[in-house]
Design an enzyme around this catalytic site. Structure first.
Site, PDB file in Angstrom:
ATOM      1  N   LYS A  46      -3.691   4.141  -1.933  1.00  0.00           N
ATOM      2  CA  LYS A  46      -4.274   2.789  -1.865  1.00  0.00           C
ATOM      3  C   LYS A  46      -4.520   2.484  -0.393  1.00  0.00           C
ATOM      4  O   LYS A  46      -3.628   2.040   0.328  1.00  0.00           O
ATOM      5  CB  LYS A  46      -3.292   1.784  -2.484  1.00  0.00           C
ATOM      6  CG  LYS A  46      -3.893   0.504  -3.035  1.00  0.00           C
ATOM      7  CD  LYS A  46      -4.695  -0.315  -2.055  1.00  0.00           C
ATOM      8  CE  LYS A  46      -3.866  -1.099  -1.078  1.00  0.00           C
ATOM      9  NZ  LYS A  46      -4.696  -1.772  -0.027  1.00  0.00           N
ATOM     10  N   SER A  79       2.332  -3.691   8.457  1.00  0.00           N
ATOM     11  CA  SER A  79       3.071  -4.645   9.278  1.00  0.00           C
ATOM     12  C   SER A  79       4.511  -4.769   8.777  1.00  0.00           C
ATOM     13  O   SER A  79       4.811  -4.464   7.619  1.00  0.00           O
ATOM     14  CB  SER A  79       2.370  -6.004   9.211  1.00  0.00           C
ATOM     15  OG  SER A  79       2.247  -6.390   7.854  1.00  0.00           O
ATOM     16  N   CYS A 122      -0.342   1.305  16.446  1.00  0.00           N
ATOM     17  CA  CYS A 122       1.088   0.997  16.345  1.00  0.00           C
ATOM     18  C   CYS A 122       1.843   1.605  17.519  1.00  0.00           C
ATOM     19  O   CYS A 122       2.985   1.243  17.776  1.00  0.00           O
ATOM     20  CB  CYS A 122       1.652   1.515  15.044  1.00  0.00           C
ATOM     21  SG  CYS A 122       1.552   3.293  14.942  1.00  0.00           S
TER      22      CYS A 122
HETATM   23  P1  NAD Z   1      -0.854  -4.778   6.573  1.00  0.00           P
HETATM   24  O1  NAD Z   1       0.629  -4.821   6.447  1.00  0.00           O
HETATM   25  O2  NAD Z   1      -1.600  -6.067   6.536  1.00  0.00           O
HETATM   26  O3  NAD Z   1      -1.492  -3.869   5.394  1.00  0.00           O
HETATM   27  C1  NAD Z   1      -1.033  -2.564   5.143  1.00  0.00           C
HETATM   28  C2  NAD Z   1      -1.277  -2.259   3.669  1.00  0.00           C
HETATM   29  O4  NAD Z   1      -0.539  -3.170   2.869  1.00  0.00           O
HETATM   30  C3  NAD Z   1      -2.732  -2.388   3.248  1.00  0.00           C
HETATM   31  O5  NAD Z   1      -3.063  -1.331   2.371  1.00  0.00           O
HETATM   32  C4  NAD Z   1      -2.774  -3.735   2.537  1.00  0.00           C
HETATM   33  O6  NAD Z   1      -3.743  -3.783   1.515  1.00  0.00           O
HETATM   34  C5  NAD Z   1      -1.383  -3.850   1.954  1.00  0.00           C
HETATM   35  N1  NAD Z   1      -0.924  -5.241   1.874  1.00  0.00           N
HETATM   36  C6  NAD Z   1      -1.277  -6.273   2.696  1.00  0.00           C
HETATM   37  N2  NAD Z   1      -0.638  -7.400   2.310  1.00  0.00           N
HETATM   38  C7  NAD Z   1       0.122  -7.074   1.243  1.00  0.00           C
HETATM   39  C8  NAD Z   1       1.021  -7.821   0.404  1.00  0.00           C
HETATM   40  N3  NAD Z   1       1.249  -9.120   0.597  1.00  0.00           N
HETATM   41  N4  NAD Z   1       1.634  -7.172  -0.587  1.00  0.00           N
HETATM   42  C9  NAD Z   1       1.415  -5.863  -0.805  1.00  0.00           C
HETATM   43  N5  NAD Z   1       0.576  -5.114  -0.045  1.00  0.00           N
HETATM   44  C10 NAD Z   1      -0.052  -5.707   0.971  1.00  0.00           C
HETATM   45  O7  NAD Z   1      -1.173  -3.972   7.901  1.00  0.00           O
HETATM   46  P2  NAD Z   1      -2.582  -3.763   8.616  1.00  0.00           P
HETATM   47  O8  NAD Z   1      -2.985  -5.045   9.241  1.00  0.00           O
HETATM   48  O9  NAD Z   1      -3.525  -3.083   7.704  1.00  0.00           O
HETATM   49  O10 NAD Z   1      -2.190  -2.688   9.735  1.00  0.00           O
HETATM   50  C11 NAD Z   1      -1.651  -3.039  10.984  1.00  0.00           C
HETATM   51  C12 NAD Z   1      -0.146  -3.006  10.970  1.00  0.00           C
HETATM   52  O11 NAD Z   1       0.299  -1.696  10.610  1.00  0.00           O
HETATM   53  C13 NAD Z   1       0.461  -3.277  12.336  1.00  0.00           C
HETATM   54  O12 NAD Z   1       1.600  -4.084  12.149  1.00  0.00           O
HETATM   55  C14 NAD Z   1       0.841  -1.901  12.842  1.00  0.00           C
HETATM   56  O13 NAD Z   1       1.884  -1.873  13.786  1.00  0.00           O
HETATM   57  C15 NAD Z   1       1.254  -1.248  11.571  1.00  0.00           C
HETATM   58  N6  NAD Z   1       1.201   0.195  11.704  1.00  0.00           N
HETATM   59  C16 NAD Z   1       2.373   0.853  11.859  1.00  0.00           C
HETATM   60  C17 NAD Z   1       2.362   2.217  12.028  1.00  0.00           C
HETATM   61  C18 NAD Z   1       3.642   2.959  12.199  1.00  0.00           C
HETATM   62  O14 NAD Z   1       3.580   4.170  12.262  1.00  0.00           O
HETATM   63  N7  NAD Z   1       4.793   2.336  12.276  1.00  0.00           N
HETATM   64  C19 NAD Z   1       1.153   2.927  12.034  1.00  0.00           C
HETATM   65  C20 NAD Z   1      -0.032   2.221  11.860  1.00  0.00           C
HETATM   66  C21 NAD Z   1       0.009   0.847  11.698  1.00  0.00           C
END
Ligand code: NAD
Length: 499
Positions: free
Chosen positions: A176, A229, A284
């Protein structure tokens, strides 16, 4: 509006419309226009994809290692040959510049190459004659259907951290991806089909919370890999674990670069600019805070500012250094931190709102932004901003810098810049962060190590890819075996002992 294409799911080796008609807009961040819409799956759509993956599992699990390797090798070759096409998709939906898009694909390719070694990585151990005529051996077997939920910022690399290892180990997958830049996942799955992957082994379901929640509770899903996140990562970890699944859940970050007075400041300034503003800070592993041990701050800031003046911001297809942010809402949120910084008493050395852009006026632009004398109580310091914003915090000593880093709720990446080997070694030992760079600003481990942070940057104990990824997608079985021989021990109800 009618000629805007709708991105469908990819299930059982072909595009699938599903039953839900809900959609989300997919923007080209460099023009600000909706370029496509993407379907948002219902629970029934997600469950149907899991059923397809479950049906494909027995045959894939029993496919020989040699055959699986051949398909993986074909996939590697096709991906390498056509990476330019994928880079164009990334630039069009994420906004990152072409060279950066190619960089993320190449890091993903490394994981495909690592997964090619799966027969070696899962071959287990054998102990002969542990008791008279008895052998014990361990084998690693696949889990079944596994779910992957990925973020917007690496639309190719993060899925590639996971599905090559899961599939090489004999699992089937429901992926997903982020609904903000979903096309890369379909492209990768189609390519894998072309490489010979049987239908149903890799399925892509687009969606939002409804699809994610359905994945977390579906009883046929054995494991969840999540990247996103921190609040969502925590929710995924808790919900998937409650539903009896293995979980590896990677969250957000706030990465500090500790600069000691003896550091090579030319090297440090280059690294700070590259790691702070590359991919518009939407990494990240981006450096977002420089902890400058005095008296280096003034000189370092001058060197960073001089470099930032030479950066070009614009459409990622035009050879610029930095592209737009992912959405207008995110761009405005990041720009809002400039007002917060001013209100909280920081010096705004460079204001990213004052930029000339080589691109459409409606793109989601924000230029490199630099704050000095940021208070550690300010939201600018505490929040993950996830944009082209670099904060300088001045400290008096190594110890004060280390204490600051260790007090952070995040522990993803960090770096120390110094010419003192003893100080670097001490930092490596004392810092409470999962990935550490020594004169290296973005210490993303190679594919044969594992990736993951500490504290609120990773929930659960399983890092991504490398040995941790192999362990995560397989489970060990220990076999104790004796073949009948002419001697018989007779009846003995005591606990088995080896002799
Ligand atoms: P996000 O948390 O908004 O979304 C990530 C995934 O979760 C997406 O597929 C989204 O559809 C899903 N999602 C969003 N809200 C949701 C909810 N309420 N319930 C269930 N699923 C939900 O993150 P983003 O904005 O797409 O990506 C950026 C974030 O990812 C930043 O915080 C970054 O630091 C983090 N990140 C971390 C790493 C790591 O290795 N630690 C790597 C890449 C990105």
């Amino acid at each position: 509006m009618t000629d805007i294409p709708t991105i469908q799911h990819y299930i059982d080796g072909k595009a699938a419309a599903g039953t839900s008609t809900r959609t989300a807009p997919v923007y080209n961040p460099a023009t600000g226009k909706v370029a496509k819409n993407v379907l948002l799956a219902s629970t029934a759509d997600l469950d149907a994809a899991v059923a397809v993956a479950q049906a494909a599992y027995p045959a894939w699990r029993d496919t020989s290692q040699a055959r699986r390797q051949t398909i993986m090798y074909n996939f590697r070759e096709l991906l390498n040959a056509r990476k330019g096409d994928l880079a164009d998709i990334l630039t069009a939906e994420h906004g990152k510049v072409t060279s950066d898009a190619l960089g993320e694909i190449i890091r993903g390719l490394e994981v495909v190459e690592f997964a090619l070694g799966m027969p070696h990585l899962t071959k287990g151990e054998y102990s002969e004659n542990v008791s008279t005529g008895v052998d014990v051996y361990s084998i690693r077997q696949s889990l079944g259907v596994v779910g992957i939920i990925s973020p917007f910022n690496f639309p190719a690399m993060v899925p590639l951290w996971y599905f090559p290892i899961a599939i090489a180990a004999g699992n089937t997958v429901v992926l997903k991806p982020s609904e903000k830049d979903p096309s890369a996942s379909n492209w990768l799955a189609e390519l894998f089909t072309e490489a010979g992957l049987p239908n149903g082994v890799l399925n892509v379901v687009h969606g939002d919370k409804e699809a994610v929640d359905a994945l977390l509770v579906n009883p046929d899903v054995q494991a969840i890999s999540f990247v996103g996140s921190t609040p969502i990562a925590r929710y995924i970890y808790e919900t998937a674990a409650k539903n009896g699944k293995r979980v590896q859940s990677l969250g957000g970050a706030k990465n500090h670069m500790l600069v000691l007075p003896d550091a090579d400041l030319e090297l440090t300034a280059d690294a700070a600019v590259n790691a702070g503003f590359g991919s518009a800070g939407e990494r990240c592993m981006a450096i977002s805070v420089i902890v400058a041990v005095e008296p280096v701050a003034d000189e370092l800031i001058a060197k960073i500012a001089e470099r930032v003046k030479g950066l070009t911001v614009g459409d990622g297809t035009r050879g610029c250094d930095m592209g737009p942010l992912i959405t207008q809402v995110h761009r405005d949120k990041v720009a809002g931190y400039i007002d917060i910084a001013q209100a909280d008493g920081a010096d705004v050395v460079i204001d990213g709102r004052d930029i000339t852009v080589d691109g459409d006026a409606d793109g989601f632009w924000l230029g490199p932004t630099l704050f000095d004398k940021v208070s550690v109580d300010s939201a600018v310091y505490l929040d993950e901003i996830f944009g082209p914003v670099l904060s300088i915090v001045r400290v008096a000593s190594y110890q004060a810098g280390l204490d600051l880093i260790n007090a952070s709720q995040y522990g993803n990446g960090t770096a120390i810049f110094t010419n003192d080997g003893g100080a670097a070694r001490r930092f490596q030992n004392e810092v409470q962060v999962g990935m550490v760079g020594i004169n290296v600003p973005i210490p993303v481990p190679v594919a044969y190590h594992s990736f993951g942070g500490w504290k609120n940057s990773l929930f659960g104990d399983a890092k991504a890819y490398g040995p941790a990824g192999v362990n995560f997608y397989t489970r060990e079985k220990a076999v104790t075996s004796r073949w009948p021989d002419p001697s018989h021990g007779g009846i003995n109800l005591g606990f088995p002992q080896n002799n």
